[in-house]
Write an enzyme that holds these catalytic residues in place. Structure first.
Site, short mmCIF file in Angstrom:
data_model
loop_
_atom_site.label_atom_id
_atom_site.label_comp_id
_atom_site.label_asym_id
_atom_site.label_seq_id
_atom_site.Cartn_x
_atom_site.Cartn_y
_atom_site.Cartn_z
N ASP A 183 0.84 -1.21 0.00
CA ASP A 183 0.00 0.00 0.00
C ASP A 183 0.86 1.25 0.00
OD1 ASP A 183 -1.80 -2.21 1.33
OD2 ASP A 183 -3.03 -0.72 0.31
O1 MRU Z 1 -7.62 -2.84 2.69
P1 MRU Z 1 -7.34 -3.25 1.27
O2 MRU Z 1 -8.12 -4.42 0.81
O3 MRU Z 1 -7.44 -2.06 0.32
O4 MRU Z 1 -5.81 -3.67 1.30
C1 MRU Z 1 -5.22 -4.15 0.13
C2 MRU Z 1 -3.81 -4.55 0.31
O5 MRU Z 1 -3.23 -4.46 1.38
C3 MRU Z 1 -3.08 -4.97 -0.93
O6 MRU Z 1 -2.12 -5.93 -0.63
C4 MRU Z 1 -2.39 -3.76 -1.56
O7 MRU Z 1 -3.28 -2.68 -1.68
C5 MRU Z 1 -1.83 -4.06 -2.89
S1 MRU Z 1 -3.08 -4.33 -4.12
C6 MRU Z 1 -2.28 -4.60 -5.59
#
Ligand code: MRU
Length: 354
Positions: free
Chosen positions: A246
């Site tokens: 993220d």
């Molecule tokens: O809370 P989320 O579902 O948005 O978290 C998503 C993640 O942590 C993913 O691993 C990250 O965004 C990478 S997506 C290519």
């Protein structure tokens, strides 16, 4: 055909409601920035790249309908709306980086006397629409580069076993995916023996979304609950852990879905390499380390309930951070569309490319 989280055609934006998956596949219309903010905040669309793309496309949909009196007015509205979209979720950096780039573009176009109001709108909308194609191309590059990297660690034609966490596939990106893109490429090369995907409590992106994508794409896979990772590493001969990001800080510390850090600690114990697969748009060179990453905390209900059903004792307090930070020292490499870098090489790379 691969799953599509985002449909954008003729200035109409629809997203697959990920709260309803895997039971129902239902698309929701996103009519503008207000809707864009809501679907991101409620996690009807999620995953760092998908958040940025949907946020920016929601602005495109709204701008197309609006009439502006001047370039200055358009520039001001763009800036205000993008800053609002950035506030929808704090940890993933992709929306913030996209907003900064688009605000810079709006400033340049607004200052350039050779650019008319109509030109400014057209150029701006085109830049947003190009994000979809760029993200898919980046993910395919990440898939190829990551697959080669992992195969370089095994001998001959051996097959590999990958463990992944959360959802990083077609549902979290414009398509193909980052970590799941690496897995998809390995499968396409017939070098993937098996994938282990974690349930990813409490929102269950692994059980609901990754498992759904893996079954849909007929990739050999097994679901484990988060507390089975150590046992899987001990008994299932995992070649590598591949996860998304993220936000990657300048020193390589990486925020990703809660639980990534503990998987990386376990991988270190079992001598299994951990790779982060992420586009350059997930790297935040403005922060020196992971200590500066704001971690989103989500409502207790995501922990206490599964759907409408309460599973936790009433009255219990909850702590629900949606992400954690894996220190750079636990990361073997960051797989990007431009190559695989050790965490300490990022600064050098950004110096060269940005
Ligand atoms: O809370 P989320 O579902 O948005 O978290 C998503 C993640 O942590 C993913 O691993 C990250 O965004 C990478 S997506 C290519």
């Amino acid at each position: 055909m691969s799953l599509r989280a985002i449909k954008y055609e003729n200035n109409s934006l629809e997203i697959l409601d990920q709260l309803l998956l895997p039971a129902q596949s239902k698309y929701i219309q996103v009519r503008g920035v207000e809707d864009g903010w809501k679907v991101i905040n409620k996690m009807q669309v999620r995953g760092a790249p998908a958040i940025a793309i949907v946020g920016c496309l929601s602005l495109a949909v709204e701008l197309k309908k609006e009439k502006f009196e001047s370039k200055k007015q358009m520039r001001q509205e763009i800036e205000g709306k993008l800053n609002y979209l950035v506030s929808s979720r704090p940890t993933a950096v992709n929306m913030k980086i996209a907003a900064e780039e688009l605000i810079d573009l709006a400033n340049q176009l607004s200052k350039d006397e050779a650019v008319t109001l109509d030109d400014m709108k057209t150029k701006f909308l085109q830049t947003i629409e190009d994000m979809l194609t760029k993200d898919i191309a980046d993910n395919k590059a990440i898939g190829d580069i990551g697959a080669k990297q992992i195969l370089s660690r095994v001998s001959g034609d051996s097959l590999v076993r990958i463990l992944t966490h959360c959802n990083t596939g077609s549902l979290a990106t414009a398509n193909y995916g980052t970590a799941l893109g690496v897995i998809r490429t390995l499968h396409g090369m017939k070098r993937l023996e098996h994938v282990y995907c974690t349930e990813t409590r409490p929102y269950n992106q692994g059980a609901r979304l990754t498992a759904y994508e893996l079954v849909h794409d007929k990739i050999p896979a097994t679901l484990i609950v988060d507390s089975m990772v150590a046992a899987a590493m001990k008994h299932r001969h995992i070649t590598a852990v591949v996860v998304g990001a993220d936000r990657v800080a300048a020193n390589g510390d990486t925020a990703n879905k809660i639980g990534t850090y503990q998987i990386a600690v376990l991988a270190k114990y079992h001598d299994i390499p951990v790779y982060i697969a992420a586009p350059f748009t997930s790297v935040d060179m403005s922060i020196p380390s992971g200590d500066h990453i704001v971690i989103e905390e989500r409502p207790d209900r995501e922990m206490t309930h599964v759907g409408e059903h309460r599973i936790a004792a009433k009255g219990i307090a909850c702590w629900n951070p949606a992400f954690d930070v894996t220190p750079a020292s636990l990361i073997a490499g960051i797989i990007t569309e431009k190559g695989v870098f050790r965490p300490e090489q990022l600064r050098e790379q950004f110096g060269q490319h940005n």
